[in-house]
Enzyme design. Structure first.
Site, PDB file in Angstrom:
ATOM      1  CB  CYS A 132      -0.912  -0.280   1.192  1.00 64.71           C
ATOM      2  SG  CYS A 132      -1.825   1.427   1.417  1.00 64.71           S
ATOM      3  CB  CYS A 135      -0.989   2.651   4.228  1.00 64.97           C
ATOM      4  SG  CYS A 135      -2.275   1.780   3.125  1.00 64.97           S
ATOM      5  CG  ASP A 136       3.019   1.334   4.329  1.00 66.65           C
ATOM      6  OD1 ASP A 136       2.709   1.756   5.305  1.00 66.65           O
ATOM      7  OD2 ASP A 136       2.802   0.269   3.825  1.00 66.65           O
TER       8      ASP A 136
END
Ligand code: NAP
Length: 309
Positions: A132, A135-136
């Site tokens: 992701c 997200c990261d």
């Protein structure tokens, strides 16, 4: 007993919730480990009708959830592990609870696939391997990263990562992307993205602290091995349907997708049980098509209840 239980809170499940709630069926939605589904990990959604400037995936799903709640949808957080659809009352079981309903909509979505190479699991989540970018990605500011895959997800992840990272190498096992032309063109023409064609991943390699330091790829045409330095490896090679709980109960295809009856997109092999979204669709797999299936499933639920009560 519930009129309808909806499994999953992605586009399909929440659209079913809006429709069944507005039909006064007082739906109960069981949300699992990823509330909001896959769109919550997507940065910009540009192709959902009604948003000419695009919309953040998380915001879109938050809005849809608010809309479902506004009409009275109830939500519980639980993980269904087994089901019994053999009688007129459909039974769902989690570790601590049993749910009963007259009808069920399964919209459990799909989860990212992994490569299964050495190093991947050891460094997954926090040590350099992730599925992701939304997200990261920000953790990899000014670093070199790789994205593995050749579809829209891989192109999108690579483009998103260019906002933070110094260089993004897109590793694909063939010599052209499967992604839509607009995404493929954007990725291949981006100055920060370097393409690594015809390459299979052999391993992801740790540094002395156990964090990712490089990825080893093999050119599938020449057999030549190459090590690409990277602090992050973003795996974007597609998804598998989340249908474990209905295995052996509903008709599934070889890849685990729920197979619809011939006369419908959403009727399953059991009356009163419907499926919608990515757990049952390996062809279109779009937010809008999942929402459409969610709407169809909700209308089928209304009809079923009207006919059987
Ligand atoms: P996908 O289209 O199935 O593409 C998966 C990619 O990963 C393919 O290029 C495939 O290679 C590669 N791959 C699969 N298994 C692999 C393995 N073991 N090792 C190396 N490579 C592997 O999946 P997706 O990109 O997640 O897209 C899924 C659907 O969502 C598509 O319909 C897509 O259009 C849609 N989507 C749309 C958007 C958007 O419109 N913004 C964004 C994301 C996704 P091959 O090409 O060789 O098969």
């Amino acid at each position: 007993m519930e009129n309808v239980i909806i499994l999953g809170t992605g586009c399909a499940g929440l659209t079913s919730a809006i429709y069944t709630a507005r039909a006064n069926l007082n739906p109960l939605v069981i949300e699992g480990s990823q509330p909001g589904g896959q769109l919550t990990t997507t940065s910009e959604v540009e192709n959902f009708p009604g948003f000419p400037e695009g919309i953040d995936g998380f915001m879109l799903m938050d809005n849809v959830r608010k809309q479902a709640k506004k009409f009275g949808t109830r939500f519980v957080n639980d993980t269904i592990t087994s089901v019994d659809f053999s009688g007129p009352i459909k039974i769902l079981k989690s570790a601590n609870k049993t749910y009963e309903a007259k009808t069920i909509i399964i919209s459990t979505g799909a989860s990212p696939k992994l490569l299964g190479v050495p190093g991947e699991m050891e460094m997954f989540g926090g040590k350099g391997v992730t599925t992701c970018a939304t997200c990261d990605g920000a953790f990899y500011r000014d670093m070199d990263v790789v994205v593995v895959g050749g579809g829209d997800s891989a192109a999108e992840e690579a483009l998103f990562l260019t906002r933070f990272c110094s260089k993004v190498t897109l590793i694909h096992r063939r010599d052209q992307l499967r992604a839509s032309k607009i995404m493929a063109d954007r990725a291949t023409n981006h100055e920060k993205i370097e393409m690594c064609w015809d390459s299979g991943v052999e391993s992801i390699n740790p540094d002395d602290n156990g964090n990712a330091k490089s990825i080893t790829v093999k050119n599938l045409k020449t057999g030549v091995m190459k090590e690409i330095p990277c602090k992050g490896a973003f795996i974007a090679i597609g998804h598998q349907p989340n249908t474990k709980s209905v295995q052996g109960v509903l008709k599934l295809d070889d890849n685990g997708y729920i197979v619809p009856e011939a006369n419908s997109m959403v009727k399953t092999s059991i009356g009163g049980v419907y499926s919608a979204g990515d757990c049952a669709d390996h062809v279109y797999r779009q937010a809008i098509t999942a929402a459409g299936m969610g709407c169809q499933a909700a209308i089928e639920v209304e009809r079923w209840l009207a006919e059987h009560e």
